[in-house]
Design an enzyme around this catalytic site. Structure first.
Site, PDB file in Angstrom:
ATOM      1  N   ASP A  85       0.817  -1.216   0.000  1.00  0.00           N
ATOM      2  CA  ASP A  85       0.000   0.000   0.000  1.00  0.00           C
ATOM      3  C   ASP A  85       0.850   1.266   0.000  1.00  0.00           C
ATOM      4  O   ASP A  85       0.494   2.265   0.620  1.00  0.00           O
ATOM      5  CB  ASP A  85      -0.956   0.005   1.208  1.00  0.00           C
ATOM      6  N   ARG A 107       6.603   7.144  -0.739  1.00  0.00           N
ATOM      7  CA  ARG A 107       6.031   6.537   0.460  1.00  0.00           C
ATOM      8  C   ARG A 107       6.789   5.278   0.892  1.00  0.00           C
ATOM      9  O   ARG A 107       6.760   4.895   2.064  1.00  0.00           O
ATOM     10  CB  ARG A 107       4.557   6.206   0.186  1.00  0.00           C
TER      11      ARG A 107
END
Length: 532
Positions: A306, A333
């Site tokens: 994710d 991220r």
């Protein structure tokens, strides 16, 4: 909060006396030239300008006097009587002394000097996920925003009257829309959300006068198209994910748009989508007039954790090995920092800005190579960072004055589990459970990728976006609800104030009537500071 109320009442007269109101001084619409060269009295886009640097040339507030900041005004979103708790997740836009703010289905215009309400527009919603709204785009005398039920809406900038609305996604397929539109030339660029809901993402351009579709770029290719070889079959591509929910950046000289794309689908269980899954988890350059792809770079091939790569691609000119280059940088991220040539996509720097353990090294393009041993498993596997990532969606900043890229980062570990190990998992198909984390503000030298300084926050948790200024300052929200000013060169904390709740996006700054304002959203409130 009592302290803020006292400041607010004491400074009402000060704010009201700063010359004419926004209603009197507003000069109509936004000159498109300001989008190319923003003036000190504006913050005309989500990132302040096309580059995404979130850097301001204003220096009235600086490292020598920042301790004298005081509250100028406080604005709280009005109670609309529907029982909903609203959060300012978007970046305000400031044009001609007027500030435009959003939450899902709502836009407000307020006086940027005093916070006096000027107008409010409410969209009648047909549904959609009301998680947040990133803000507005402005062009000429029009304002554009997206709605959770998949519409692009154009309003009159001066009074909020609706001009038109145009569908930009299919609510029945569980898309929703939350991106702050970006206006480039005669294109309104829009993106979509919904990557956890089993649909492929896309980016669109619309006519600013009518809303008519000009072009659409699909994140996930169709069978036979370039990139389709990184998916096992057409069915996997049809459910591919890769949403586009953070505003792109733009180089007017190259006429290229830069967008970071979200995670593939299913989110955690990747057994049904073997391959790199292009162009999810990628930084992509698109020709602004056609939507055709110029190049791509993939920070997280075949992501199963994710780690959306939607973080803002930041544009600046700099030197690599003593030679000038047009550069693009992203703190992704997944815990990695990348510097690319923004004309060709060539990689110059790939480095960790927090500890990671999920790669086997880098490929020839400078892209991380996932380690299969760190794929989510039924008994679980320990991975760093966790699914929230080394940095999440809140924007970073780059200062051309210091040459440093600033990241509100998190070092974390999580156990990743699979609970659907079939050959066609759906939804998430697994889960990550966090075990430990610490938060810090990292300053990275873009030339080398090395961390120049690091300021650890006292606790872990949610962090805000960032702002850097020519006053040798970096402004950040920490996990304990403090707005903090740090020395941009050394990382030394210089000033802070507690706002009572977490900061919702990133600070901005602008100058009106000779006063530099520092503005931050926290929860359902906006706080504006000036020099005392």
């Amino acid at each position: 909060m009592k302290l803020f109320a006292t400041f607010f009442l004491a400074l009402l007269t000060f704010a009201s006396a700063r010359g004419a109101s926004a209603e009197q001084q507003a000069g109509g619409g936004l000159d498109p030239a300001v989008l190319l060269n923003p003036t000190p009295d504006t913050w005309p886009t989500y990132n302040g300008d096309y580059s995404g640097r979130r850097f301001s040339t204003l220096a009235q507030i600086n490292d020598k006097n920042v301790k004298s900041l005081s509250l100028a005004w406080l604005y709280q979103l009005p109670n609309l009587g529907d029982g909903m708790v609203r959060r300012l997740a978007g970046t305000p836009v400031v044009v001609n002394g007027v500030m435009y703010i959003t939450v899902p289905d709502h836009v407000w215009a307020i006086d940027a000097r005093t916070s006096k309400p000027l107008w409010h527009y409410a969209w009648t919603s047909k549904g959609g996920i009301h998680l947040g709204n990133r803000g507005v785009g402005v062009w000429g005398d029009s304002l554009y925003f997206e709605t959770p039920d998949c519409n692009l809406v154009a309003l009159n900038l001066t009074d909020g009257a609706k001009r038109w609305s145009q569908s930009i996604c299919d609510l029945d397929q569980m898309y929703y829309a939350s991106m702050a539109p970006l206006v480039v030339k005669n294109h309104v660029i829009t993106g979509v959300s919904g990557d956890d809901l089993d649909r492929p993402g896309f980016l669109e351009a619309h006519d600013p006068e009518t809303g008519a579709l000009q072009w659409r770029w699909s994140v996930v290719p169709k069978p036979g198209e370039p990139g389709s070889e990184t998916w096992p079959n057409a069915d996997a591509m049809a459910h591919g994910g890769g949403m586009t929910w953070i505003s792109p950046t733009y180089d007017p000289e190259l006429n290229l748009l830069y967008i970071g794309t979200g995670n593939p689908q299913p989110v955690i269980a990747g057994s049904g989508r073997k391959g790199a899954n292009l162009y999810t988890e990628s930084i992509v350059a698109l020709h602004a007039d056609t939507g055709k792809m110029a190049w791509y770079f993939q920070p997280s091939p075949h992501d199963t954790h994710d780690w959306d790569a939607i973080q803002t691609p930041v544009l600046f000119d700099g030197e690599i090995e003593g030679k000038p280059h047009k550069l693009l940088a992203q703190a992704s991220r997944n815990g990695w920092f990348f510097v690319l040539d923004r004309e060709t996509g060539k990689n110059y720097v790939s480095s960790e800005f927090v500890k990671t353990n999920w790669t086997k090294g880098l490929d020839a393009k400078g892209q991380p190579i996932p380690n299969p041993a760190k794929e989510p498993q039924i008994p679980g596997v320990l991975v760093t960072p966790d699914s929230s990532g080394g940095v999440n969606w809140a924007p970073s900043t780059f200062s051309p004055k210091t040459g440093l890229f600033y990241i509100n980062a998190t070092h974390s570990y999580s156990m990743f589990y699979i609970y659907d190990d079939s050959q066609k998992p759906e939804g998430w198909g697994g889960h990550g459970i966090g075990t430990w984390s610490e938060a810090m503000l990292q300053a990275v030298d873009y030339r080398t990728g090395k961390i120049r300084w690091s300021h650890k926050w006292e606790t872990s948790g949610g962090e805000s976006g960032l702002l850097s200024t020519a006053g040798n300052l970096v402004f950040a929200g920490d996990p304990n609800n403090n707005l903090v000013a740090l020395d941009a060169t050394t990382g030394s904390p210089l000033w802070h104030v507690n706002l009572g709740t977490g900061m919702s996006n990133g600070p901005i700054t602008y100058e009106l009537d000779g006063h530099q304002y520092l503005l931050i959203g926290a929860g359902d409130k906006l706080f504006a500071f000036v020099m005392n």
